[in-house]
Design an enzyme around this catalytic site. Structure first.
Site, PDB file in Angstrom:
ATOM      1  N   GLU A  32     106.853 -51.602 -57.008  1.00 39.67           N
ATOM      2  CA  GLU A  32     106.222 -52.527 -58.018  1.00 39.67           C
ATOM      3  C   GLU A  32     104.085 -51.964 -57.493  1.00 39.67           C
ATOM      4  O   GLU A  32     103.992 -52.452 -59.034  1.00 39.67           O
ATOM      5  CB  GLU A  32     106.586 -54.139 -57.334  1.00 39.67           C
ATOM      6  N   LYS A 124     114.277 -27.752 -50.343  1.00 42.60           N
ATOM      7  CA  LYS A 124     115.140 -27.606 -48.920  1.00 42.60           C
ATOM      8  C   LYS A 124     116.553 -28.617 -50.099  1.00 42.60           C
ATOM      9  O   LYS A 124     117.214 -28.077 -49.070  1.00 42.60           O
ATOM     10  CB  LYS A 124     114.513 -29.706 -48.908  1.00 42.60           C
ATOM     11  N   GLU A 258     114.568 -30.264 -39.451  1.00 47.06           N
ATOM     12  CA  GLU A 258     112.895 -29.736 -39.949  1.00 47.06           C
ATOM     13  C   GLU A 258     113.269 -27.879 -40.005  1.00 47.06           C
ATOM     14  O   GLU A 258     113.906 -27.797 -39.387  1.00 47.06           O
ATOM     15  CB  GLU A 258     112.225 -29.935 -39.870  1.00 47.06           C
TER      16      GLU A 258
END
Length: 339
Positions: A32, A124, A258
């Site tokens: 928002e 990724k 990772e």
């Protein structure tokens, strides 16, 4: 329509689309405050051909009302969870947004016969080692599967690496750490990443969306990968300080999921050039799209917050190249290998 319109990529796509004098741009985001800030900024620039909606791509009823009301010609789908550690510890949310959220927008694009659907993916998703990358790859597969069914809607996927200065990226983090007097934290001394400016990445997304004929995965030329330790040293020097006397670099270890380095192509994919020197088209390997769709629907239907291991196991079936690294889910790879 731009989903995830208040994010780093989404907001820049919006700004560039407005330069093309679109009749209307529909901005959708669940954040928002960020959406409000963007709306005010655009109105201050006398950009009045926008409509903003605080909603979520997971809310299919609200999203359908927007499609029905506005009948957009093109959808840029940038809404996604992207932070690897958060998603590694919460596959449930990652699946809800990155997979089920994408499915909602794809299905509505088909129902309302949208001209083009452009998905923002990531490097990724290539040979993923984490939940976030795997969910983005599953989203790619859903988009590709729907395209294979033959539709009037042209489905296009764009895949690129990190963008400089985006929310949560290393440069803003390093700036804060330097301002605090250090140290800069680095997960591994050899870690590398591809980088591109937000402006160039979004320009290429719009260009690829324009040239896409459906069923394409566009790969952007990210240049040479950058060693993050060298980037950190350069930032220290540009700040007027010296390494390691003023600011040191501390190696803290790879985070769950990772990678040391990212890739832009899956095994079995190859590329062909386009008229744009920075954009290539990937030719993905063939797959049984009916089977993939069944598996993806099963994953969504059985997505529960108390069954992480089961969820990740299902994801590894959908994406066989998904091999976890430095994660609690590594044991699932060992099980599958034994089987």
């Amino acid at each position: 329509m731009v989903t995830g319109a208040a994010g780093s990529i989404g907001s820049e796509i919006v700004r560039q689309l407005l330069a093309y004098n679109c009749k209307k741009v529909i901005l959708v985001d669940q954040a928002e405050s960020f959406l409000y800030d963007l709306q005010q900024d655009l109105k201050n620039q006398s950009r009045h051909n926008i409509e903003c909606y605080v909603t979520d791509v997971r809310d299919v009823l609200m999203m359908e009302s927007l499609f029905k009301k506005h009948q957009p010609h093109v959808v840029f789908h940038a809404a996604a969870y992207k932070h690897v550690p958060f998603m590694e510890s919460n596959p449930y949310e990652s699946i809800k947004v990155n997979v089920a959220g994408t499915k909602n927008i794809v299905d509505l694009a088909l129902k309302y016969k949208i001209d083009k659907f452009v998905m923002i993916s990531t490097d990724k998703a290539v040979n993923p080692t984490n939940v976030m990358g795997a969910t983005k790859r599953i989203a790619e597969l859903y988009v590709a599967s729907k395209s294979k069914q033959g539709t009037t809607t042209k489905f296009i996927t764009t895949r690129f690496g990190n963008v400089l200065g985006s929310n949560g990226s290393v440069i803003p983090l390093f700036k804060k750490q330097i301002a605090r007097g250090g140290p800069i934290t680095l997960t591994h001394k050899e870690i590398t990443r591809y980088f591109m400016t937000i402006q160039e990445a979004c320009q290429l997304v719009i260009e690829a969306g324009s040239m896409g004929k459906g069923g394409d995965i566009f790969i952007f030329d990210m240049g040479e990968s950058v060693k993050i330790k060298d980037l950190a040293k350069r930032m220290i020097k540009l700040s007027g300080l010296n390494y390691p006397n003023d600011i040191d670099i501390k190696i803290v270890g790879l985070r769950p999921g990772e990678k040391l380095y990212e890739e832009l192509l899956n095994d079995g994919e190859n590329t062909i050039p386009t008229y744009h020197k920075k954009i290539m088209i990937s030719k993905p390997e063939d797959f049984d799209y009916k089977n993939k769709l069944c598996l993806i629907e099963d994953l969504i239907n059985n997505n529960k917050p108390d069954s992480f291991m089961s969820l990740v196991k299902k994801m590894k079936i959908i994406v066989p190249e998904f091999l976890s690294q430095n994660s609690i889910y590594v044991c699932l790879d060992k099980i599958s290998k034994n089987v």
